[in-house]
Scaffold this active site. Structure first.
Site, PDB file in Angstrom:
ATOM      1  N   SER A 107      40.618  41.239  41.129  1.00 34.09           N
ATOM      2  CA  SER A 107      41.552  40.358  40.432  1.00 34.09           C
ATOM      3  C   SER A 107      41.310  38.911  40.870  1.00 34.09           C
ATOM      4  O   SER A 107      41.259  38.613  42.058  1.00 34.09           O
ATOM      5  CB  SER A 107      42.970  40.784  40.770  1.00 34.09           C
ATOM      6  OG  SER A 107      43.837  39.927  40.130  1.00 34.09           O
ATOM      7  N   GLY A 108      41.176  38.036  39.905  1.00 33.01           N
ATOM      8  CA  GLY A 108      40.970  36.613  40.201  1.00 33.01           C
ATOM      9  C   GLY A 108      39.511  36.261  40.369  1.00 33.01           C
ATOM     10  O   GLY A 108      39.183  35.125  40.712  1.00 33.01           O
ATOM     11  N   THR A 112      38.056  37.519  33.094  1.00 28.60           N
ATOM     12  CA  THR A 112      38.559  37.097  31.788  1.00 28.60           C
ATOM     13  C   THR A 112      37.878  35.799  31.355  1.00 28.60           C
ATOM     14  O   THR A 112      37.488  35.654  30.202  1.00 28.60           O
ATOM     15  CB  THR A 112      40.081  36.932  31.857  1.00 28.60           C
ATOM     16  OG1 THR A 112      40.605  38.146  32.384  1.00 28.60           O
ATOM     17  CG2 THR A 112      40.688  36.667  30.517  1.00 28.60           C
ATOM     18  N   ASN A 157      46.086  35.956  41.373  1.00 36.14           N
ATOM     19  CA  ASN A 157      45.576  35.218  40.215  1.00 36.14           C
ATOM     20  C   ASN A 157      46.772  34.760  39.373  1.00 36.14           C
ATOM     21  O   ASN A 157      47.658  35.548  39.073  1.00 36.14           O
ATOM     22  CB  ASN A 157      44.668  36.164  39.396  1.00 36.14           C
ATOM     23  CG  ASN A 157      44.061  35.481  38.199  1.00 36.14           C
ATOM     24  OD1 ASN A 157      44.309  34.300  37.946  1.00 36.14           O
ATOM     25  ND2 ASN A 157      43.258  36.222  37.454  1.00 36.14           N
ATOM     26  N   SER A 160      46.611  36.730  35.779  1.00 36.56           N
ATOM     27  CA  SER A 160      45.963  38.019  36.000  1.00 36.56           C
ATOM     28  C   SER A 160      46.169  38.937  34.786  1.00 36.56           C
ATOM     29  O   SER A 160      47.279  39.077  34.272  1.00 36.56           O
ATOM     30  CB  SER A 160      46.574  38.657  37.246  1.00 36.56           C
ATOM     31  OG  SER A 160      45.973  39.884  37.487  1.00 36.56           O
ATOM     32  N   SER A 161      45.079  39.524  34.311  1.00 28.84           N
ATOM     33  CA  SER A 161      45.201  40.459  33.185  1.00 28.84           C
ATOM     34  C   SER A 161      45.773  41.757  33.732  1.00 28.84           C
ATOM     35  O   SER A 161      45.212  42.328  34.662  1.00 28.84           O
ATOM     36  CB  SER A 161      43.838  40.748  32.577  1.00 28.84           C
ATOM     37  OG  SER A 161      43.069  39.585  32.535  1.00 28.84           O
ATOM     38  N   GLY A 387      39.123  45.197  38.238  1.00 29.44           N
ATOM     39  CA  GLY A 387      38.101  45.629  39.199  1.00 29.44           C
ATOM     40  C   GLY A 387      38.708  46.574  40.198  1.00 29.44           C
ATOM     41  O   GLY A 387      39.906  46.881  40.162  1.00 29.44           O
ATOM     42  N   GLU A 389      40.513  48.010  43.160  1.00 37.27           N
ATOM     43  CA  GLU A 389      41.684  47.411  43.814  1.00 37.27           C
ATOM     44  C   GLU A 389      42.027  48.175  45.073  1.00 37.27           C
ATOM     45  O   GLU A 389      42.240  49.389  45.018  1.00 37.27           O
ATOM     46  CB  GLU A 389      42.874  47.449  42.841  1.00 37.27           C
ATOM     47  CG  GLU A 389      43.503  46.102  42.638  1.00 37.27           C
ATOM     48  CD  GLU A 389      44.525  46.078  41.515  1.00 37.27           C
ATOM     49  OE1 GLU A 389      44.451  45.180  40.686  1.00 37.27           O
ATOM     50  OE2 GLU A 389      45.406  46.957  41.486  1.00 37.27           O
TER      51      GLU A 389
HETATM   52  N1  LIG Z   1      33.731  29.991  35.433  1.00 33.43           N
HETATM   53  C1  LIG Z   1      34.861  29.474  35.863  1.00 33.43           C
HETATM   54  N2  LIG Z   1      34.998  28.146  35.925  1.00 33.43           N
HETATM   55  C2  LIG Z   1      36.154  27.609  36.369  1.00 33.43           C
HETATM   56  N3  LIG Z   1      37.225  28.308  36.778  1.00 33.43           N
HETATM   57  C3  LIG Z   1      37.142  29.647  36.731  1.00 33.43           C
HETATM   58  C4  LIG Z   1      35.970  30.291  36.251  1.00 33.43           C
HETATM   59  N4  LIG Z   1      36.194  31.606  36.345  1.00 33.43           N
HETATM   60  C5  LIG Z   1      37.444  31.765  36.822  1.00 33.43           C
HETATM   61  N5  LIG Z   1      38.017  30.594  37.048  1.00 33.43           N
HETATM   62  C6  LIG Z   1      39.372  30.355  37.583  1.00 33.43           C
HETATM   63  O1  LIG Z   1      39.822  31.524  38.219  1.00 33.43           O
HETATM   64  C7  LIG Z   1      41.043  31.981  37.635  1.00 33.43           C
HETATM   65  C8  LIG Z   1      41.055  33.482  37.568  1.00 33.43           C
HETATM   66  O2  LIG Z   1      40.111  33.922  36.634  1.00 33.43           O
HETATM   67  P1  LIG Z   1      40.350  35.180  35.691  1.00 33.43           P
HETATM   68  O3  LIG Z   1      41.697  35.159  35.141  1.00 33.43           O
HETATM   69  O4  LIG Z   1      39.196  35.230  34.772  1.00 33.43           O
HETATM   70  O5  LIG Z   1      40.255  36.331  36.742  1.00 33.43           O
HETATM   71  P2  LIG Z   1      40.178  37.883  36.423  1.00 33.43           P
HETATM   72  O6  LIG Z   1      38.960  38.367  37.111  1.00 33.43           O
HETATM   73  O7  LIG Z   1      40.275  38.097  34.981  1.00 33.43           O
HETATM   74  O8  LIG Z   1      41.441  38.397  37.189  1.00 33.43           O
HETATM   75  P3  LIG Z   1      42.393  39.622  36.795  1.00 33.43           P
HETATM   76  O9  LIG Z   1      41.689  40.843  37.141  1.00 33.43           O
HETATM   77  O10 LIG Z   1      43.574  39.372  37.651  1.00 33.43           O
HETATM   78  O11 LIG Z   1      42.673  39.463  35.366  1.00 33.43           O
HETATM   79  C9  LIG Z   1      41.076  31.336  36.268  1.00 33.43           C
HETATM   80  O12 LIG Z   1      42.394  31.159  35.850  1.00 33.43           O
HETATM   81  C10 LIG Z   1      40.353  30.043  36.496  1.00 33.43           C
HETATM   82  O13 LIG Z   1      41.260  29.101  37.023  1.00 33.43           O
HETATM   83 MG   LIG Z   2      41.635  38.876  33.758  1.00 31.52          MG
END
Ligand SMILES: Nc1ncnc2c1ncn2[C@@H]1O[C@H](COP(=O)(O)OP(=O)(O)OP(=O)(O)O)[C@@H](O)[C@H]1O
Ligand SMILES: [Mg+2]
Length: 1110
Positions: A107-108, A112, A157, A160-161, A387, A389
Site C-alpha cells: 500500500s502506498g 494506482t 497512503n 489508498s485503494s 500488494g 500485506e
Molecule cells: N510516479 C509517481 N510520481 C509521483 N508521486 C507518486 C508516484 N507514484 C506514487 N506517488 C505518490 O504516492 C501516493 C500513493 O500512490 P498510490 O495511491 O498509487 O499507491 P498504491 O500503491 O495504489 O497504494 P494502495 O495499495 O494503498 O492503493 C500517491 O498519492 C502519490 O502521491
Molecule cells: Mg491504489
C-alpha cells in the site's frame, strides 16, 4: 541521422538488475538506492519494471517524454514505465497479442499512479478522432469515480485503494480504443462502519459533506459537520493536500462524462447519505416478560430521515432491527435481537449497502464504457491490486489472508509466465533449454485453495456446519488438517516444535508465504466469511420505494425466497481470483513492481530495511535469478554489431555481410569463451553479465581511443589549417608591406625631385624677375626724367600764363573802378539822400502784410488738442510767430471752456485733482483717465433693491460702488457696498443692504495706496475717535482713483477739517483692532495669473502680489 542509444548509455548504477555484478541483496539495494538518489525511479529486471515511489512530482511524464518513448525499443532508452507501456501497446497493435499489465506492491507503493500513467500513455499514443477521444475520456474518467467510492486515507497512503481493480481496455485492429471492462475485487467494506486510528472512511463521505451545495445537503437531510456522523472518524477528517470539496466537483463531472444520468447520481448520493444516517441509529435494551432483552431504536429521528430518503416504511425497518425471522422449510420462527445483535445488524446493513452500491457503480460504468461493436477485440488488461500485506503486531485478519492469497497466485503466474516467456524465447531462437531451479509457490496456493483440505474450503465447511461455529473451532480444524503442511504453523498442531514458540499466540496460525511468514489472528474469520445480512433487512430494503435500493437487494424479493445459504466471501473471492488468473494466463504479461522507499510519505528518504523487506516479499531477487538462470543478456545482432563493431579491425568501420556473421567474427576476435555466448536466430545470448561488462569496458576504452584519434586528426587538421592560413596571411601582409614601402620610396623621390625642380625653377624665375625689374626700372627712370622735364616745362609755362592773366585782371579792375567812379560822379547829380530808408521800410511792410494774410488762410482748427501750426516763412518773424501761436491756443481754450456746464466743469476739476494726486505716482492712474467718474455706479436712488439703504443715508450720495473689504485673517475680500456722502462713508452688506459701518469723514485722517496697478487702499482713522475702535479699513475697488479723489475733494472743500493725506507707498501699516499689520505689495509675474492676490504671510504681514503689466 537517427541517434542510436542504448540502455547501457549513461547508466546510473545499472539500469537492468540482471546485469548486476555481483548479485546480492545488498548490491541490489545499493543499486536501487543509487538510482533513487539520482531521481531514477525506474529500474528493469529484464522486462519487469521496478518503480520506486518518488513521493514528489518528477518532470518525466511530459508530452515530450511520451514522444521520446513512442515507438522506441524497450532497451533503447533509460528505464521508464512508458517504455513498458509502449512495448505492451505495440505488441498488442502490431503482433496482435493480448497484453496484461500486472502492477503489484504494498500500500502506498504507487500502483494506482502507475496504472494511471500506463493508461494516460496509451491514451496519448493511440489513435485520435471524436469517437476515440470520447472513449478515452470515459475510460480515464472512470478512475476518479471509483477512487472516490473505493479509496480512503490510511496510515500508509492518503489515497489508498481499498479494492482490487482489473480493467480490460479493448482496442480495434488499428489500435484505437473501443471500450473497457472493469472488475473489482473485495472492497474493504468493514471500513464503512469502523476505521482504524488515524484513518478515514471512504473519500466520498467527506467529499459529499464538504463539496455539495447547501441545497443538495438539505435534500439529502445532511449536515456539513463531520462530527455529527458516527461512521466518520474525526481524527483525520481533513487530509493535507486533499481538497474534498474540489474532488467532489471532479467526481460529479467525471460521472457526467462517464454517462451517469442526473437521477442516477442523485440516487447514489441518497444511498451515501443513508449510510451516514444508518450509523447514527442507536439502540437501547427493553426487557421482555420472558426475562430477555429486546433492542429498541433510541432516537427515531435518524431512522425516520433515512427511511424518507430511501422510501422505506419506517416500521418495517424498525422491526427488522428488533426481530429476526428464521425460515426453515415451511416454518417461520421469529426471534428477538438484543442490542448487540441490533448493532451487528445495523453495521451489516451499512456494509452491504455500501459494497453493493460500489459493485453497482462498477457495473454501471461498465455499461457506459463497454465496446459498442461486436468485432474481435484486442485486449490490454491493467491489474491494480493490493500488494502483499503484513501487519507487524500480528493483526492480520481475514482480509490480509485473502489479499496475500491473491498475491501468492500472482507470484505463481508471474513465475510461470516469466519462465514460459524465457522458454519460448529460447525455442524461438533455437537455443538449448536448460532447466532453471526456482522456488515454486504452488504448494502454498494449494494450502489455501485446495478444494478438499485447503484453508478456504475448511473455513466454508466450518461456516456451513450446523451447531456452534466459532473462530476457535475453525482453528482447531486447521490444526488437525494442515498440521503436517510445511508452510503452516500453529501453536496447537501435532507438531510440538511450536509449543514453545511464544511469538505464535494460541488464537493464531502462521503461513509461510513466498514473501515471508505471516501471522493470522482467526478472530472474525467465520463472521467475515459468512458476511451475513439478516433476511428481514434485505426484505425491508427490497420493499423500499427507491429503484436503486431495490436493485441492490434482489434476494429480498419475497417471490424468490432462496433458502440456500448465500455464497461465502472466501468462496466468491477464490472464484474471482480463479477467473482472473485464467484471464491473465491467456495474455502476455508485463510487470510493474512498485516499491515504497519510506513509510513517511516523504521524498528523498530511502529506508533500507523497508525496501529490503519489499524486495524480499516481492521476490525480486528470485526474479533476477530466474532471468539470469539461462542467459543474463540478449540482444539482436544488428544493434549488437553496431555497438561493438569498433572492437575488431575486421568489423570496423563497416561490416559487409550478415550481422550474425559480423558478431561471430567480433566475438571470436575478442576471444570470448564459447560457453559464455550462444547464437540464436536473431539474437546473441550472453550468459554472464561479466562478459557484457567486459565488452562494455572494451567499448568504453575503444571509444576513448577513437575519441583520441578523432581528436588527433582534428587537432592536426586544425593546426594545418591554422598554419596555412597564417602562411597565406603572411604573404598577403608581405605583399602589402612591399607595396607600401615602394610607394613610400617613390613618394620620397618624387617629392625630392619636385623640390629640386622647384628650387631651380624658382632660381630661374627670380633671375628673370630681376632682369625684368631692372629693365622696368630703367624704363621708369626714363619716364620719370621725361615727366620731370615736361613738368618743369609746363609749370614754367603756367607761371607765365598766370602772370599774364593777373596783369589782365588788374587792368580790368582798375578800368572798372575807374568807370564806376566816373558813373557815380555822374549819377549823384540826379538822386535824393533818404530814399534808401523808405524803400527799406516799404519792403518790410509788404513782407509782414504778406505774412499775416498767409497765416489767416492757413489757420489750424479750434480743437485745443490740435497741435498743428503753419511754418514760419522768415527767420526774423520767429518770436512773433511763437507768440501768435500761444495767444491763439489760449483763445481757443477759452472758447472751449465757455461751452462747459457746471457739472462737467466739476468732473474736469475732479479729473484735474486726480491727476495732481496720482499722476506719475500710481501705475493705476493712466487707465483711469479715460474712464468718466460716474459716482453712483449702483444707481442707488433708482434701484428698488437699495431703497432701504438709500433711506438710511440722509445725505446726497456722491459715490456708490461695490468694494471688497479685505479680511485680515486670510487676505480674502468680502463684497460690501461703499457709499460716500459729504459727511461720512458707509459700508453695507451687498445682499441685504444692511449698514455695517458708517464713518464720519472727519475721522478719516489718511489714505494709503500702493504705487502699482492694484485697487487696494487703506482708510486710516483718527486715533482715539469712536470709529477707530474697530480699526482701519483695508478695501479694494476698481474705482480707487475716483473714490480717493472724491474723498480728497470733500476734505479740501470742507473748511472745518484738515486736508486728507494720501500716502503712496508699496508698504504701509494698517491698524486692525489692536494690531498693526503691514501690507506689502510685490510684483508677480503674469504667469502666476492675471489677478491681484492677497495672502496672509503671518500675523503681521499681508502680501499683495500684483502682476506686472505685459
Ligand atoms: N510516479 C509517481 N510520481 C509521483 N508521486 C507518486 C508516484 N507514484 C506514487 N506517488 C505518490 O504516492 C501516493 C500513493 O500512490 P498510490 O495511491 O498509487 O499507491 P498504491 O500503491 O495504489 O497504494 P494502495 O495499495 O494503498 O492503493 C500517491 O498519492 C502519490 O502521491
Ligand atoms: Mg491504489
Amino acid at each position: 541521422m537517427e541517434v542510436k542509444t542504448s540502455l547501457l548509455d549513461n547508466m546510473i548504477g545499472v539500469g537492468d538488475m540482471v546485469l548486476l555484478e555481483p548479485l546480492s541483496e545488498d548490491s541490489f539495494l545499493g543499486n536501487l538506492k543509487k538510482r533513487f538518489d539520482h531521481s531514477e525511479i525506474y529500474t528493469y529486471i529484464g522486462s519487469v519494471v521496478i518503480s520506486m515511489n518518488p513521493y514528489r512530482s518528477l518532470p518525466i511524464y511530459t508530452p515530450e517524454k511520451v514522444e521520446e518513448y513512442r515507438n522506441r525499443n524497450f532497451y533503447e532508452l533509460s528505464p521508464h514505465i512508458y517504455a513498458l507501456a509502449d512495448e505492451a501497446y505495440r505488441s498488442l497493435r502490431d503482433q496482435d497479442k493480448d497484453q496484461c499489465i500486472l502492477i503489484t506492491g504494498e500500500s502506498g507503493a504507487g500502483k494506482t499512479e502507475a496504472s494511471k500513467l500506463v493508461m494516460s500513455y496509451v491514451a496519448a499514443v493511440c489513435g485520435k478522432g471524436h469517437e476515440v477521444n470520447k472513449v478515452k475520456e470515459q475510460l480515464l474518467q472512470s478512475n476518479p469515480v471509483l477512487e472516490a467510492f473505493g479509496n480512503a486515507k490510511t496510515v500508509r497512503n492518503d489515497n489508498s485503494s481499498r479494492f482490487g481493480k482489473y480493467m480490460d481496455i479493448e482496442f480495434d485492429f488499428k489500435g484505437d480504443p473501443l471500450g473497457g471492462v472493469i472488475s473489482n475485487y473485495l472492497l474493504e467494506k468493514s471500513r464503512v462502519v469502523k476505521q482504524p486510528r488515524g484513518e478515514r472512511n471512504f473519500h466520498v463521505f467527506y467529499q459529499l459533506l464538504s463539496g455539495a451545495s447547501d441545497d443538495t445537503l438539505r435534500k439529502l437531510k445532511l449536515d456539513r459537520d463531520f462530527s455529527k456522523y458516527n461512521y466518520l472518524s474525526l481524527d483525520s477528517a481533513a487530509v493535507s493536500g486533499l481538497d474534498d470539496a474540489a474532488n467532489f466537483r471532479t467526481v460529479r463531472n467525471a460521472m457526467q462524462i462517464v454517462g451517469f444520468m442526473e437521477d442516477e447520481v442523485q440516487s447514489v448520493l441518497e444511498l451515501v447519505a443513508a449510510v451516514l444516517k444508518l450509523g447514527n441509529i442507536e439502540f437501547k435494551p427493553e426487557s421482555r416478560c420472558n426475562g430477555t432483552d429486546e433492542s429498541r431504536v433510541k432516537d427515531k429521528n435518524d431512522l425516520k430521515e433515512m427511511c424518507e430518503l430511501l422510501g422505506i416504511e419506517q416500521s418495517v425497518l424498525e422491526r427488522a432491527f428488533s426481530y429476526r425471522t428464521v425460515e426453515a422449510k415451511m416454518e417461520k420462527v421469529s426471534t428477538t435481537l438484543n442490542v448487540a445483535q441490533a448493532y451487528y445488524a445495523r453495521d451489516a446493513l451499512a456494509k452491504n449497502l455500501y459494497s453493493r452500491l460500489f459493485s453497482w457503480l462498477v457495473t454501471r460504468i461498465n455499461e457506459s464504457i463497454q465496446a459498442q461493436t461486436k468485432a474481435r477485440h484486442k485486449v490490454m488488461g491493467v491489474l491494480d491490486i493490493y500488494g502483499f500485506e503484513i501487519f507487524e503486531n500480528g493483526d492480520n485478519s481475514f482480509e490480509q489472508f485473502i489479499i496475500n492469497y491473491c498475491n501468492e497466485k500472482l507470484q505463481q503466474i508471474f513465475i510461470e509466465l516469466t519462465l514460459r516467456e524465457e522458454q519460448e524465447e529460447y525455442i524461438r531462437e533455437g537455443i538449448e533449454w536448460t532447466n532453471i531451479e526456482y522456488f515454486n509457490n504452488a504448494i502454498i496456493c494449494d494450502l489455501i485453495e485446495n478444494n478438499q483440505n485447503g484453508i478456504l474450503a475448511m473455513l466454508d465447511e466450518e461456516c456451513l456446519r450446523p451447531g456452534t461455529v466459532t473462530d476457535e473451532t475453525f482453528l482447531d480444524k486447521l490444526n488437525t488438517i494442515c498440521a503436517d503442511h510445511q508452510h503452516f504453523e500453529s501453536r496447537l498442531n501435532k507438531n510440538s516444535k511450536f509449543l514453545n514458540d511464544h511469538s505464535l499466540p494460541h488464537n493464531c496460525f502462521r503461513i509461510q508465504h513466498y514473501a515471508g511468514k505471516v501471522l493470522y489472528r482467526v478472530e472474525g474469520f467465520v463472521d467475515k466469511n459468512n458476511d451475513l445480512l439478516y433476511r428481514d433487512l434485505s426484505q425491508a430494503m427490497y420493499k423500499a420505494n427507491h429503484s436503486l435500493i431495490k436493485q441492490l437487494f434482489p434476494e429480498g424479493n419475497p417471490a424468490k425466497v432462496n433458502l440456500k445459504r448465500p455464497l461465502t466471501a472466501g468462496f466468491q473471492f477464490r472464484a474471482s481470483v480463479g477467473t482472473l488468473m485464467r484471464n491473465l494466463q491467456t495474455k502476455n504479461p508485463n510487470y510493474i513492481r512498485c516499491i515504497k522507499p519510506n513509510d513517511k510519505k516523504a521524498s528523498h528518504i530511502f529506508t533500507d530495511s523497508l525496501v529490503r523487506h519489499q524486495v524480499r516479499y516481492l521476490g525480486l531477487m528470485e526474479n533476477v535469478r530466474v532471468r539470469r538462470a539461462g542467459y543474463a543478456f540478449r540482444q539482436p545482432y544488428e544493434p549488437c554489431l553496431e555497438r561493438y563493431k569498433m572492437l575488431c579491425k575486421r568489423t570496423w568501420p563497416h561490416w559487409k555481410g550478415p550481422a550474425r556473421e559480423g558478431v561471430e567474427v567480433l566475438m571470436a576476435d575478442l576471444q570470448i569463451p564459447t560457453e559464455e555466448i550462444s547464437y540464436g536466430r536473431s539474437k546473441i545470448f550472453i550468459r554472464n553479465p561479466r562478459t557484457l561488462f567486459f565488452l562494455e569496458e572494451k567499448r568504453k576504452q575503444c571509444l576513448q581511443d577513437l575519441a583520441t584519434l578523432i581528436q588527433k586528426i582534428y587537432r592536426g587538421w586544425k593546426c594545418r589549417t591554422h598554419f596555412l592560413l597564417m602562411k597565406k596571411s603572411q604573404i598577403v601582409v608581405a605583399a602589402w608591406y612591399r607595396r607600401y614601402a615602394q610607394q613610400k620610396k617613390y613618394r620620397n623621390i618624387k617629392s625630392a625631385t619636385t623640390m629640386v625642380q622647384s628650387y631651380t625653377r624658382g632660381w630661374q624665375a627670380r633671375k628673370l624677375l630681376r632682369e625684368l625689374k631692372h629693365q622696368k626700372r630703367c624704363e621708369e627712370a626714363v619716364t620719370t626724367i621725361a615727366a620731370f622735364w615736361h613738368g618743369t616745362q609746363a609749370r614754367r609755362e603756367l607761371r607765365r600764363l598766370k602772370e599774364e592773366a593777373r596783369r589782365k585782371h588788374a587792368v580790368a579792375l582798375i578800368w572798372a573802378y575807374w568807370q564806376g567812379l566816373k558813373v557815380r560822379r555822374e549819377y549823384r547829380k540826379f538822386f535824393r539822400a533818404n530814399a534808401g530808408k523808405k524803400i527799406y521800410d516799404f519792403t518790410i511792410q509788404r513782407i509782414i502784410q504778406k505774412y499775416f494774410l498767409g497765416l489767416k488762410s492757413s489757420m489750424p482748427s479750434m480743437s485745443p488738442i490740435d497741435r498743428k501750426w503753419p511754418a514760419r516763412p522768415y527767420g526774423f518773424l520767429d518770436g512773433v510767430h511763437t507768440e501768435l501761436r500761444k495767444i491763439f491756443h489760449h483763445w481757443r481754450c477759452k472758447k472751449y471752456r465757455d461751452q462747459f456746464t457746471e457739472e462737467k466743469k466739476a468732473v474736469y476739476e475732479e479729473k484735474l485733482e486726480a491727476s495732481e494726486i496720482f499722476k506719475d505716482k500710481k501705475a493705476l492712474y493712466p487707465s483711469s483717465v479715460s474712464q468718466p467718474f460716474k459716482g453712483d455706479y449702483l444707481e442707488i436712488s433708482k434701484n428698488p433693491k437699495y431703497q432701504k439703504l438709500n433711506s438710511a443715508v440722509d445725505e446726497k450720495v456722491l459715490l456708490a460702488d461695490v468694494v471688497n473689504k479685505i479680511n485680515r485673517a486670510n487676505g480674502k475680500g468680502t463684497p460690501r457696498i461703499f457709499l460716500l456722502t459729504k459727511k461720512n462713508f458707509v459700508l453695507a452688506d451687498q445682499k441685504t443692504g444692511q449698514v455695517k459701518a458708517s464713518i464720519p469723514l472727519p475721522d478719516v485722517t489718511s489714505v494709503s495706496v500702493s504705487t502699482q496697478k492694484d485697487g487696494f487702499f487703506a482708510l486710516k482713522l483718527k486715533e482715539g475717535s469712536a470709529s477707530a475702535v474697530k480699526g482701519d479699513f483695508l478695501l479694494s475697488s476698481e474705482h480707487l482713483i475716483e473714490i480717493i479723489t472724491k474723498l480728497h475733494r470733500i476734505g479740501a472743500t470742507a473748511a472745518d477739517r484738515e486736508k486728507l493725506k494720501v500716502d503712496i507707498s508699496d508698504e504701509f501699516l494698517v491698524q486692525f483692532k489692536q494690531d498693526k499689520v503691514c501690507v506689502k505689495f510685490i510684483q508677480s509675474s503674469p504667469k502666476n495669473g492675471n489677478s491681484v492676490s492677497c495672502k496672509r504671510k503671518n500675523n503681521r504681514l499681508l502680501e499683495v502680489s500684483v502682476p506686472t503689466s505685459p
